[in-house]
Write a protein that holds these residues in place. Structure first.
Motif, mmCIF file in Angstrom:
data_model
loop_
_atom_site.group_PDB
_atom_site.id
_atom_site.type_symbol
_atom_site.label_atom_id
_atom_site.label_comp_id
_atom_site.label_asym_id
_atom_site.label_seq_id
_atom_site.Cartn_x
_atom_site.Cartn_y
_atom_site.Cartn_z
ATOM 1 N N UNK A 1 -9.151 3.097 3.806
ATOM 2 C CA UNK A 1 -9.772 1.637 3.353
ATOM 3 C C UNK A 1 -8.298 0.771 3.156
ATOM 4 N N UNK A 2 -7.144 1.437 2.647
ATOM 5 C CA UNK A 2 -5.972 0.744 2.386
ATOM 6 C C UNK A 2 -5.237 0.334 3.730
ATOM 7 N N UNK A 3 -5.242 1.261 4.789
ATOM 8 C CA UNK A 3 -4.726 0.917 6.031
ATOM 9 C C UNK A 3 -5.489 -0.135 6.705
ATOM 10 N N UNK A 4 -6.797 0.187 6.488
ATOM 11 C CA UNK A 4 -7.619 -0.970 7.030
ATOM 12 C C UNK A 4 -7.703 -2.408 6.483
ATOM 13 N N UNK A 5 -7.317 -2.349 5.164
ATOM 14 C CA UNK A 5 -7.163 -3.750 4.488
ATOM 15 C C UNK A 5 -5.855 -4.292 4.832
ATOM 16 N N UNK A 6 -4.832 -3.359 4.883
ATOM 17 C CA UNK A 6 -3.630 -3.900 5.202
ATOM 18 C C UNK A 6 -3.579 -4.435 6.623
ATOM 19 N N UNK A 7 -4.371 -3.787 7.479
ATOM 20 C CA UNK A 7 -4.093 -4.117 8.994
ATOM 21 C C UNK A 7 -4.858 -5.438 9.090
ATOM 22 N N UNK A 8 -5.768 -5.658 8.270
ATOM 23 C CA UNK A 8 -6.602 -7.020 8.237
ATOM 24 C C UNK A 8 -5.874 -8.022 7.614
ATOM 25 N N UNK A 9 -4.695 -7.949 7.283
ATOM 26 C CA UNK A 9 -3.693 -9.011 6.784
ATOM 27 C C UNK A 9 -3.936 -9.191 5.377
ATOM 28 N N UNK A 10 -4.692 -8.287 4.421
ATOM 29 C CA UNK A 10 -4.874 -8.745 3.098
ATOM 30 C C UNK A 10 -3.530 -8.338 2.540
ATOM 31 N N UNK A 11 -3.164 -9.135 1.436
ATOM 32 C CA UNK A 11 -1.668 -8.781 0.985
ATOM 33 C C UNK A 11 -1.780 -8.440 -0.462
ATOM 34 N N UNK A 12 -2.857 -8.931 -1.312
ATOM 35 C CA UNK A 12 -2.871 -8.698 -2.795
ATOM 36 C C UNK A 12 -3.163 -7.240 -3.045
ATOM 37 N N UNK A 13 -2.169 -6.670 -3.696
ATOM 38 C CA UNK A 13 -2.226 -5.062 -3.913
ATOM 39 C C UNK A 13 -3.277 -4.797 -4.723
ATOM 40 N N UNK A 14 -3.432 -5.441 -5.793
ATOM 41 C CA UNK A 14 -4.286 -4.864 -6.936
ATOM 42 C C UNK A 14 -5.994 -5.208 -6.284
ATOM 43 N N UNK A 15 -6.078 -5.935 -5.203
ATOM 44 C CA UNK A 15 -7.260 -6.283 -5.046
ATOM 45 C C UNK A 15 -7.628 -5.292 -4.084
ATOM 46 N N UNK B 1 -0.580 16.087 8.752
ATOM 47 C CA UNK B 1 -0.565 15.133 7.615
ATOM 48 C C UNK B 1 -1.012 13.750 8.042
ATOM 49 N N UNK B 2 -1.609 12.886 7.212
ATOM 50 C CA UNK B 2 -1.819 11.532 7.574
ATOM 51 C C UNK B 2 -0.916 10.907 6.237
ATOM 52 N N UNK B 3 -0.136 9.876 6.680
ATOM 53 C CA UNK B 3 1.056 9.351 5.909
ATOM 54 C C UNK B 3 0.817 7.942 5.456
ATOM 55 N N UNK B 4 0.759 7.405 4.155
ATOM 56 C CA UNK B 4 0.700 5.835 3.769
ATOM 57 C C UNK B 4 1.974 5.709 3.370
ATOM 58 N N UNK B 5 2.672 4.606 3.875
ATOM 59 C CA UNK B 5 3.844 4.129 3.281
ATOM 60 C C UNK B 5 3.737 3.686 1.686
ATOM 61 N N UNK B 6 4.606 3.924 1.091
ATOM 62 C CA UNK B 6 4.571 3.771 -0.431
ATOM 63 C C UNK B 6 4.119 2.409 -0.680
ATOM 64 N N UNK B 7 3.282 2.104 -1.582
ATOM 65 C CA UNK B 7 2.605 1.010 -1.936
ATOM 66 C C UNK B 7 3.072 0.209 -3.269
ATOM 67 N N UNK B 8 3.337 1.323 -4.261
ATOM 68 C CA UNK B 8 3.640 0.820 -5.636
ATOM 69 C C UNK B 8 4.966 1.736 -5.696
ATOM 70 N N UNK B 9 6.227 0.661 -5.862
ATOM 71 C CA UNK B 9 7.508 1.527 -5.717
ATOM 72 C C UNK B 9 8.045 0.934 -6.877
#
Lengths: 372, 308
Positions: B57-71, B130-138
């Motif tokens: 979901x996160x990868x998909x939403x980021x891919x769709x250009x959504x930027x607001x992390x909390x949402x 392994x599937x990796x996700x870049x750090x979202x909350x740093x």
């Protein structure tokens, strides 16, 4: 259909004539090329084939060896030890006395027994298992370094180039990783550098925060990790998050583009020992271009080790003016060779005295460059 | 503060972080056990699926250009909880309900089968690497003198504490205040009697699986974001640890699962802190053996403790 038959007939006639001329001239020297042409690891066999065929072509263009033209004959062992034995016997029966191969260590080992007994010269361009050369064979050589050399190479780099204040050695408790980590620790100790920590982590673990806090407390500025990329990737990522910035170093097992995927920016600048990329060497520029011109890939790790294997054989033939494999083996053991993989020199066992590994610096885009 | 106390504080933070997520997964084990007296061995896989859904979901939403992390995180959480709950409900329907009333060993085996099935299903559909996700909350807070020892508390760790605390509070309120919660408590006391009194126990049992799975999905999201890596095999180890936590605290007791999770997490961190870290699991599981020897019902597993 008729047309097809005619072509077929024409072709076979041509082949016969070619065969006849070869036999008539009697100045063709066959080199056997043993490795997997089929099966799950056939792509490695292709690398070996690309290298050997390119070498043979170049040598023939330059007039051959002692007036003879070389011919590469492919034998397929499918990387299966049983087939490797059959292939070795077939090579002996076919009267060929020079072999480049085999590829998989498990195939090379049983085949080497046969070559040694029958006096066939064998140079493997890919098998890295130390046990192959431990039996005191006379006819068996390699053009590739041993896995175990990576440990001493890393230790040398730490001692001579990195010169860190406090080194920690971490491993994953598995044969490969712990073996390398132990080698690094011992060699550092021999040279008066004591690792402040030597610890194992559990493969598959995801949380390394406790380990990182400990490394931080010990003021470690250099970490050697013996293991594979999934754990090191997480250690790097969590270290960055926790503000622990030491220099990390690992073996070939961490050199994988997945490392950068897991660790992200934290993968930038990690050191690793990996087989040299000979295709990047300017010396091989023309050879790389020639291989590319044929539509083949020169970047495989075994392409130039295979090329060098042919060079070692033919250099020895030219120097001794003979094709007698015993004489060749004696010559190879006692002389240096200038090849596509650099200077080649053998020890008593038939192993390279210099490692074909190099220390690389890895980057966050998954690429690597030779470390300074 | 001295170096030692700062170091101890850092390891305590590390231990509590991992302990909180053990607790979240452990609740799923303890709730199911509290009601039907069985161990749901497929629970670790639910956690793993929760992690995968989060990543997708996160990868998909980021891919769709959504930027607001909390949402993005809220959408990921809702989707992961929904899908994980569906899996939880299906597991109950397929592997438990048809076998209700049979020998206790049989649903246990079918749950292990379910676990192997789910693991391989994910291997086949998502690959075994392994599937990796870049750090979202740093980022985070650092305190303590950097020349002595700097303690770091990342925002992600704080988020884990907060979400775990909120989930636990909501669950406790749900169990103690709502009608459904009351039915759950009744079921855990006497399933047969509750049924006789007109409560649909099948529905309550299904609910237990759904709630447990939703909590596992929360743990999946939190740990997925914290470590940034997931593979189809993480569920097995996490499930084993959470099961240990549940037994440690007293299986069947919700506060026990929380306590057990925290104790396990802190023990692991402290062992790694003062001994070579390869002894981490030896000490944690040694502790489990000791507690079972001297308190077979676990730390809080007394009969008068409210069970679910």
């Amino acid at each position: 259909m008729n047309q097809f038959r005619k072509t077929l007939l024409g072709l076979s006639t041509a082949v016969c004539i070619m065969g006849l001329t070869a036999a008539a001239q009697a100045d063709t020297l066959k080199i056997a090329l043993a490795g997997p042409a089929t099966g799950p690891v056939a792509q490695y066999g292709d690398m070996q084939k690309i290298g050997v065929m390119a070498a043979i072509e170049d040598i023939n263009k330059a007039g051959g060896v002692n007036g003879m033209m070389l011919e590469g004959v492919i034998y397929d062992d499918a990387c299966d030890p049983k087939q490797a034995v059959a292939v070795a016997n077939k090579i002996v029966n076919d009267g060929i006395t020079q072999v480049v191969g085999h590829l998989c260590s498990s195939s090379t080992e049983p085949a080497a027994d046969i070559y040694e007994e029958e006096g066939v010269l064998m140079i493997t361009a890919a098998s890295t298992s130390p046990s192959i050369t431990e039996k005191g064979y006379k006819m068996v050589f390699r053009t590739i370094g041993l896995d175990s050399l990576q440990g001493s190479m890393a230790a040398q780099y730490i001692l001579n180039t990195a010169k860190p204040a406090r080194v920690a050695v971490i491993h994953d408790k598995q044969q490969y990783g712990e073996g390398l980590a132990t080698a690094v620790r011992d060699q550092l100790a021999e040279n008066g550098v004591k690792a402040v920590m030597f610890e194992g982590v559990t493969p598959g673990d995801k949380d390394f925060s406790a380990l990182i806090a400990k490394l931080k407390k010990e003021n470690v500025d250099f970490v050697y990790y013996g293991g594979y990329h999934p754990e090191l990737g997480l250690i790097l990522r969590q270290s960055a998050e926790k503000g622990f910035d030491a220099q990390f170093m690992g073996p070939e097992g961490v050199v994988n583009s997945d490392l950068a995927k897991i660790a992200g920016d934290a993968a930038e600048g990690v050191l690793a020992t990996a087989p040299k990329s000979f295709d990047q060497n300017p010396v091989n520029e023309a050879r790389v271009a020639a291989i590319k011109a044929k539509g083949e890939d020169p970047t495989g790790p075994f392409v130039f080790t295979a090329y060098a294997a042919v060079e070692v054989m033919t250099d020895a033939m030219e120097a001794t003016k003979s094709t007698d494999s015993e004489a060749l083996a004696d010559y190879i053991r006692s002389h240096d060779f200038d090849t596509a993989i650099g200077k080649v020199k053998y020890d008593e066992k038939g192993d390279l005295t210099e490692s074909t590994f190099l220390v690389y610096r890895l980057h966050k885009d998954g690429s690597k460059t030779p470390a300074e | 503060m001295s170096e030692f106390s700062l170091y101890l504080l850092q390891q305590l933070i590390n231990g509590l972080t991992i302990g909180s997520t053990y607790a979240l997964i452990a609740i799923g084990y303890t709730m199911v056990y509290g009601i039907i007296g069985m161990i749901n061995f497929a629970h670790g896989e639910i956690y793993m699926i929760g992690s995968y859904v989060t990543f997708i979901v996160i990868a998909g939403l980021l891919g769709m250009g959504m930027v607001s992390l909390p949402i993005i995180l809220i959408i990921a959480l809702v989707v992961a909880m929904f899908i994980a709950s569906t899996y939880g409900w299906t597991i109950e329907r397929v592997a438990y309900r048809p076998l209700r009333g049979s020998n206790r060993l049989i649903p246990l085996i079918s749950a292990i089968g379910m676990s192997i099935f789910l693991q391989n299903f994910v291997v086949l559909s998502q690959g075994s690497r392994d599937v990796a996700l870049p750090p979202q909350i740093t980022g985070g807070w650092n305190f303590g003198d950097p020349s002595v020892f700097e303690v770091s508390l990342s925002y992600m760790q704080v988020l884990i504490f907060i979400i775990t605390f909120i989930s636990m509070t909501l669950l406790t309120l749900f169990i103690s205040r709502s009608r459904m919660g009351r039915a759950c408590r009744a079921c855990s006391e006497d399933l047969g009697m509750t049924n006789l009194l007109g409560i649909d126990t099948n529905k309550i049992i299904a609910l237990t699986f759904i709630v447990g799975a939703a909590l596992a999905a929360i743990a999946g999201l939190l740990l997925g974001l914290y470590y940034g890596v997931v593979n189809p095999f993480v569920g097995f180890i996490a499930g084993l640890k959470a099961f240990t936590a549940a037994v440690l605290g007293g299986i069947g007791s919700i506060p026990g699962a929380v306590l057990g999770g925290l104790i396990l997490g802190v023990t692991e961190a402290m062992t790694s802190a003062f001994f070579p870290s390869e002894y981490k699991d030896v000490v944690s599981f040694g502790l489990l053996v000791l507690i079972l020897l001297f308190r077979p019902s676990g730390l809080l597993g007394k009969p008068e403790v409210e069970k679910v």
